[in-house]
Design a protein around this motif. Structure first.
Motif, short mmCIF file in Angstrom:
data_model
loop_
_atom_site.label_atom_id
_atom_site.label_comp_id
_atom_site.label_asym_id
_atom_site.label_seq_id
_atom_site.Cartn_x
_atom_site.Cartn_y
_atom_site.Cartn_z
N ASN A 351 -18.64 110.02 64.01
CA ASN A 351 -19.58 110.04 62.90
C ASN A 351 -21.01 110.32 63.36
OD1 ASN A 351 -20.35 107.64 64.10
ND2 ASN A 351 -19.89 106.34 62.35
N GLY A 352 -21.23 110.43 64.69
CA GLY A 352 -22.54 110.76 65.22
C GLY A 352 -23.42 109.57 65.51
N VAL A 353 -22.87 108.36 65.45
CA VAL A 353 -23.65 107.15 65.65
C VAL A 353 -23.24 106.46 66.96
CG1 VAL A 353 -24.29 104.88 64.70
CG2 VAL A 353 -23.87 106.83 63.16
N VAL A 354 -24.25 105.96 67.70
CA VAL A 354 -24.03 105.13 68.88
C VAL A 354 -24.25 103.67 68.48
CG1 VAL A 354 -24.71 104.65 71.26
CG2 VAL A 354 -24.85 106.99 70.37
N TYR A 355 -23.32 102.80 68.90
CA TYR A 355 -23.39 101.38 68.57
C TYR A 355 -23.47 100.55 69.85
CZ TYR A 355 -21.42 103.10 64.15
OH TYR A 355 -21.20 103.80 62.98
#
Length: 551
Positions: A351-355
């Motif tokens: 989804n293009g997100v870093v967590y």
């Protein structure tokens, strides 16, 4: 008198056409399995940082010289990170697992896994994203480990390539496969298992989708005996009303990270294949190292049910999900990073997100969107970290995934395309806070036109260098502190293998490049989704091995 000569000539031509392929020279010396290990596994260490120890730095990377190339004859892809010792390189080439000399490329041994082909689905190959080397331990031999397209796992004697054991690690022989690489920790060989049913549902017209789910197998590495198994879902049952099977999916595509201090494992999961969805899909999970019991779950995208049936539904009426989910897996392995603010599990999704997650509870520390997201990322194969920074490759592309099967290749020539709002490139984040430190968006020329380069392959680190391979076949070396380019190499070109065979480089995807000692190694060639176009170089079968000049 002319007829026998004519027949002889035809026979000679026919024999030449079926002559065996060229064979690399056999090594004169014996393989020393006790030689020091320089690089191993998909992600360099148990924490999945992809930080490789080597002599290659920003100051000397431009002096690299090509040492030798392996051409995987008959293959259109080069999969699997090589394992490297001071003496040898262990790598995959189609259905073969090969041990070659690190300096010259001569062969110590080759092992070929069994041939198998399912019509319209695909042929067998060594598929796992790394070849894994286990050093000798007392009277226990050194091993070379890998998995295949049909869910089988192989343990070879590293000294001579003979099979020690093999077994099927899934529950459904038609559907399970091994894509992620194993990790060895505390005597347990941890092997992720995924499912190709996300694709094969389009050719299975006589059964409802979908019955398979992901697994993590903990094995004794020397016997293959199961120590424990984590099942990502319960067994699927027929769902009256929808006419489908569920629960399903939640494939484990990536390498697990191991936290020995906390006695736990961190893994990423894929989407469900049909509703009803589960709360551990598109998630990062913490599992107990000793039992496989779930400890916490962080789900990034809820309600994601996707299989490729709908992609060809308009043409052939295949089974599908309506509406289809976004297909936002955690395919890239999660990393356990020792940041200045404390330990964190850092993971990137398609989804293009870093967590960044608290390793004790799974609660978020921070999140940072760097890409728009797509069915092939967003963040696809892997990130890297040097503890201070997290380095992220963003592809932001999508495609018809049905092109990954034989039937899809026959019906259409799907190509990857950027998603709306795409921002492909390479990003550096502060590991403690998630703050953006730098970003770069390289381009390449496609038919003379500057075109965004797509970064789907996993990144890797060596000292102060970051290596990033693009779908167009170019490999970049960037200074890790600020993203300044220090070296580049165009790999999508015709090549000659160490055995004299002709081949070519192509798309750089999946494992990317790794550094080992004074060597840099790169798999060039990947054609699972689409062929050559403005963004990707297409099929290839080359393993490049560079070396620094002697001091």
């Amino acid at each position: 008198m002319r007829q026998p000569l004519f027949v002889f000539t035809l026979l000679s031509l026919a024999l030449a056409a079926i002559a065996p392929p060229a064979v690399a020279a056999a090594c004169a010396e014996a393989l020393d399995v006790a030689a020091p290990v320089l690089a191993n596994g998909f992600a360099a260490d148990r924490r999945n940082t992809r930080r490789y120890a080597s002599a290659i730095t920003a100051d000397n990377v431009a002096t690299l010289r090509l040492a030798w190339i392996d051409v995987a004859a008959g293959s259109t892809e080069k999969r699997g990170t090589p394992a490297v010792t001071e003496q040898a390189v262990f790598f995959s080439a189609g259905r073969r697992i090969v041990a070659a000399d690190r300096r010259s490329g001569c062969r110590y041994w080759e092992y070929e896994i069994p041939a198998k082909t399912t019509p319209l689905v695909g042929s067998n190959a060594v598929r796992s994203s790394a070849i894994y080397f286990v050093a000798p331990d007392g009277d226990r031999p050194a091993l070379v480990l890998a998995g295949d397209f049909y869910g089988n796992f192989y343990a070879l004697n590293a000294a001579d390539g003979r099979l020690r054991w093999s077994r099927f690690l899934g529950t459904e022989r038609d559907h399970h496969m091994i894509t992620g690489a194993p990790q060895l920790a505390d005597g347990k060989l941890l092997v992720p298992v995924s499912s190709k049913e996300v694709l094969s549902t389009i050719v299975e017209l006589l059964r409802p989708c979908c019955s398979s789910h992901g697994l993590l197998q903990a094995l004794d590495p020397y016997t293959g005996t199961t120590l424990w198994t984590y099942h990502a879902t319960a067994d699927a049952k027929y769902q009256f009303g929808s006419g489908k099977m569920a629960p399903n999916g939640v494939s484990l595509w990536g390498t697990p990270a191991v936290d020995l201090a906390r006695r736990r494992i961190y893994v990423g999961t894929g989407q469900n294949l049909t509703p009803p969805t589960t709360d551990n899909s598109d998630a990062v999970l913490a599992l107990d190292l000793d039992s496989g019991a779930p400890l916490w779950t962080f789900q990034a995208t809820a309600g994601d049910a996707f299989n490729v049936g709908c992609e060809l539904n308009a043409l052939l009426g295949f089974d599908c999900v309506r509406p289809g989910g976004p297909d936002f897996d955690f395919g890239a392995p999660p990393m356990l990073v020792h940041t200045s603010a404390g330990d964190a599990v850092i993971a990137g999704a398609k989804n293009g997100v870093v967590y960044s997650l608290d390793p004790d509870r799974g609660t978020p520390n921070w999140s940072r969107r760097v890409g728009a997201g797509g069915t092939l990322g967003g963040i696809h194969w892997g990130m890297a970290s040097d503890e201070a920074r997290v380095y992220v490759a963003v592809s932001d592309v999508t495609t018809r995934k049905s092109s990954g099967l034989s039937i899809g290749q026959r019906l259409e020539k799907a190509q990857i395309t950027p998603v709306e709002g795409a921002r492909p490139g390479i990003y550096a984040l502060d590991a403690a806070s998630g703050a953006l430190l730098w970003e770069t968006h390289p381009t390449h020329l496609a038919d003379g036109v500057p075109t965004p380069s797509i970064y789907s392959a996993a990144l890797s680190l060596s000292n102060d260098l970051l290596f990033a391979g693009a779908l167009d076949g170019e490999l970049l070396a960037l200074r890790a502190s600020d993203g300044t380019e220090r070296w580049r190499y165009a790999s999508a070109v015709p090549v000659t293998g160490v055995d004299g065979s002709a081949g070519n480089g192509g798309t750089i995807d999946s494992v990317g490049a790794i550094a080992a000692g004074d060597n840099l190694l790169l798999n060039s060639g990947y054609d699972t989704f689409g062929s050559r176009n403005a963004y990707q170089a297409g099929p290839g079968n080359a393993l490049y091995v560079w070396r620094l000049p002697p001091p």
